[in-house]
Design a protein around this motif. Sequence first.
Motif, PDB file in Angstrom:
ATOM      1  N   ILE A 274      -1.218   7.746 -47.044  1.00 49.92           N
ATOM      2  CA  ILE A 274      -0.800   6.341 -46.659  1.00 49.92           C
ATOM      3  C   ILE A 274      -1.271   5.537 -47.896  1.00 49.92           C
ATOM      4  CG2 ILE A 274      -0.870   4.768 -44.884  1.00 49.92           C
ATOM      5  CD1 ILE A 274      -0.846   7.005 -42.939  1.00 49.92           C
ATOM      6  N   ALA A 275      -0.571   4.406 -48.501  1.00 48.74           N
ATOM      7  CA  ALA A 275      -1.128   3.352 -49.057  1.00 48.74           C
ATOM      8  C   ALA A 275      -1.213   2.110 -48.399  1.00 48.74           C
ATOM      9  CB  ALA A 275      -0.463   3.288 -50.371  1.00 48.74           C
TER      10      ALA A 275
ATOM     11  N   LYS B 198      -3.680  -2.943 -35.519  1.00 48.04           N
ATOM     12  CA  LYS B 198      -4.096  -1.998 -36.427  1.00 48.04           C
ATOM     13  C   LYS B 198      -3.907  -0.476 -35.853  1.00 48.04           C
ATOM     14  CE  LYS B 198      -8.108  -0.360 -39.184  1.00 48.04           C
ATOM     15  NZ  LYS B 198      -7.643   1.357 -39.309  1.00 48.04           N
ATOM     16  N   ASP B 199      -4.253  -0.251 -34.745  1.00 47.09           N
ATOM     17  CA  ASP B 199      -3.746   1.251 -34.068  1.00 47.09           C
ATOM     18  C   ASP B 199      -2.330   1.354 -34.149  1.00 47.09           C
ATOM     19  OD1 ASP B 199      -6.560   1.662 -33.581  1.00 47.09           O
ATOM     20  OD2 ASP B 199      -6.441   1.060 -31.488  1.00 47.09           O
ATOM     21  N   THR B 200      -1.523   0.301 -33.649  1.00 45.47           N
ATOM     22  CA  THR B 200      -0.144   0.435 -33.784  1.00 45.47           C
ATOM     23  C   THR B 200       0.458   0.714 -35.074  1.00 45.47           C
ATOM     24  OG1 THR B 200       0.057  -1.247 -31.806  1.00 45.47           O
ATOM     25  CG2 THR B 200       2.039  -0.596 -33.088  1.00 45.47           C
ATOM     26  N   VAL B 201      -0.104   0.193 -36.050  1.00 42.03           N
ATOM     27  CA  VAL B 201       0.490   0.424 -37.334  1.00 42.03           C
ATOM     28  C   VAL B 201       0.019   1.535 -37.833  1.00 42.03           C
ATOM     29  CG1 VAL B 201       0.277  -0.467 -39.769  1.00 42.03           C
ATOM     30  CG2 VAL B 201       0.622  -1.992 -38.131  1.00 42.03           C
ATOM     31  N   ASP B 202      -1.091   2.056 -37.732  1.00 40.39           N
ATOM     32  CA  ASP B 202      -1.955   3.297 -38.152  1.00 40.39           C
ATOM     33  C   ASP B 202      -1.121   4.190 -37.459  1.00 40.39           C
ATOM     34  OD1 ASP B 202      -3.723   2.006 -39.508  1.00 40.39           O
ATOM     35  OD2 ASP B 202      -5.391   2.571 -38.386  1.00 40.39           O
ATOM     36  N   LYS B 203      -0.793   4.391 -35.999  1.00 44.88           N
ATOM     37  CA  LYS B 203       0.048   5.417 -35.554  1.00 44.88           C
ATOM     38  C   LYS B 203       1.486   5.544 -36.064  1.00 44.88           C
ATOM     39  CE  LYS B 203       1.651   7.207 -30.995  1.00 44.88           C
ATOM     40  NZ  LYS B 203       1.494   6.759 -29.509  1.00 44.88           N
ATOM     41  N   LEU B 204       2.211   4.445 -36.472  1.00 46.39           N
ATOM     42  CA  LEU B 204       3.396   4.428 -37.120  1.00 46.39           C
ATOM     43  C   LEU B 204       3.406   5.108 -38.551  1.00 46.39           C
ATOM     44  CD1 LEU B 204       6.602   3.714 -36.947  1.00 46.39           C
ATOM     45  CD2 LEU B 204       5.828   1.242 -37.710  1.00 46.39           C
TER      46      LEU B 204
ATOM     47  N   ALA C 263       1.028   7.086 -39.579  1.00 47.77           N
ATOM     48  CA  ALA C 263       0.679   8.552 -39.750  1.00 47.77           C
ATOM     49  C   ALA C 263       1.996   9.253 -39.401  1.00 47.77           C
ATOM     50  CB  ALA C 263      -0.469   8.458 -38.758  1.00 47.77           C
ATOM     51  N   GLY C 264       2.743   8.875 -38.311  1.00 46.09           N
ATOM     52  CA  GLY C 264       3.823   9.285 -37.637  1.00 46.09           C
ATOM     53  C   GLY C 264       4.885   9.770 -38.967  1.00 46.09           C
ATOM     54  N   ILE C 265       5.063   8.661 -39.584  1.00 44.55           N
ATOM     55  CA  ILE C 265       6.106   8.478 -40.748  1.00 44.55           C
ATOM     56  C   ILE C 265       5.471   9.672 -41.580  1.00 44.55           C
ATOM     57  CG2 ILE C 265       7.220   7.494 -42.630  1.00 44.55           C
ATOM     58  CD1 ILE C 265       7.408   5.013 -40.714  1.00 44.55           C
ATOM     59  N   ALA C 266       4.170   9.545 -41.919  1.00 43.94           N
ATOM     60  CA  ALA C 266       3.744  10.205 -43.194  1.00 43.94           C
ATOM     61  C   ALA C 266       3.654  11.947 -42.963  1.00 43.94           C
ATOM     62  CB  ALA C 266       2.260   9.846 -43.408  1.00 43.94           C
ATOM     63  N   ALA C 267       4.026  12.175 -41.771  1.00 43.61           N
ATOM     64  CA  ALA C 267       3.856  13.607 -41.370  1.00 43.61           C
ATOM     65  C   ALA C 267       5.330  14.045 -41.262  1.00 43.61           C
ATOM     66  CB  ALA C 267       3.443  13.607 -39.809  1.00 43.61           C
ATOM     67  N   LEU C 268       6.336  13.226 -41.476  1.00 45.59           N
ATOM     68  CA  LEU C 268       7.645  13.842 -41.629  1.00 45.59           C
ATOM     69  C   LEU C 268       7.937  14.415 -42.961  1.00 45.59           C
ATOM     70  CD1 LEU C 268       9.534  10.663 -39.672  1.00 45.59           C
ATOM     71  CD2 LEU C 268       8.892  12.793 -38.607  1.00 45.59           C
ATOM     72  N   ALA C 269       9.132  14.910 -42.913  1.00 46.78           N
ATOM     73  CA  ALA C 269       9.741  15.581 -44.462  1.00 46.78           C
ATOM     74  C   ALA C 269       9.932  14.472 -45.334  1.00 46.78           C
ATOM     75  CB  ALA C 269      10.719  16.342 -43.972  1.00 46.78           C
TER      76      ALA C 269
END
Length: 252
Positions: free
Chosen positions: A13-14, A183-189, A191-197
């Motif tokens: 994540i950048a 911040k928590d909402t954006v971080d969660k979103l 992280a969720g995308i970063a974990a996808l293929a």
Amino acid sequence: MTDTIRYECTGHIARLTLNNPAQHNALGQKQLSAIQSALVAVQGDEQVRVLVITGEGDKTFCAGASLQQLGSGNLSGDTFQETTDLIADLPIPTICAISGNVYGGGAELALSCDFRVGIAGSKLRVPAAAIGLCYPVSGVNRFVERLGVSAAKRMLLAAEEMPAQTLLEIGFLDYLVQPAALKDTVDKLAAGIAALAPLSVRAMKKIIQQSAAGTLDRAFAQGLAAECLESQDLQEGFRARQEKREPRFQGR
């Protein structure tokens, strides 16, 4: 980067932060050049899977291009458009964490991102017509493409000031949260995308962009889909399901 633009990368994540709250995070030539440099860095880093763009301070996310520099001729509107085009054309998903009010080109900066998370109590206004400017053609097109004709007219022709709830209703915002939850909402979103293929995400983003612009190249899109079918990540996804664990995608 500069003291008014920060760029950092942690894992996949950048994060790009507009860091000039005293000037409402307005963007002059120096800031736009720094943003473009950061975007080049994102393009060249295969480990980056998501980019978050936000603004420092809790009053204004971004006031757009510096009117002072535009008026003095020290900044061209083309430079701002080049920057927003670079954001929109990134192959990875982008999230705009809208930390406060949005003015002028700050709205287009946010629209250049794939997702927008805003906070309750904030507002948006694009005052181009109120000061005698015609918003740049490519920018007008972005408003229409992202929001539709009616919302674009409200923002650009009427220079209407819109509260956060209205921005959610017209589709400018994808998520609306309380300031403390941003911040928590954006971080969660992110992280969720970063974990996808990543191959799948990049392929589908490209296809969605072409479809929205009416330029879908079906042969090209089918090639992207075929690449995903032949990827090691797909096999990892199948194995992870069978083994009832989270997949570990490598982007190949």
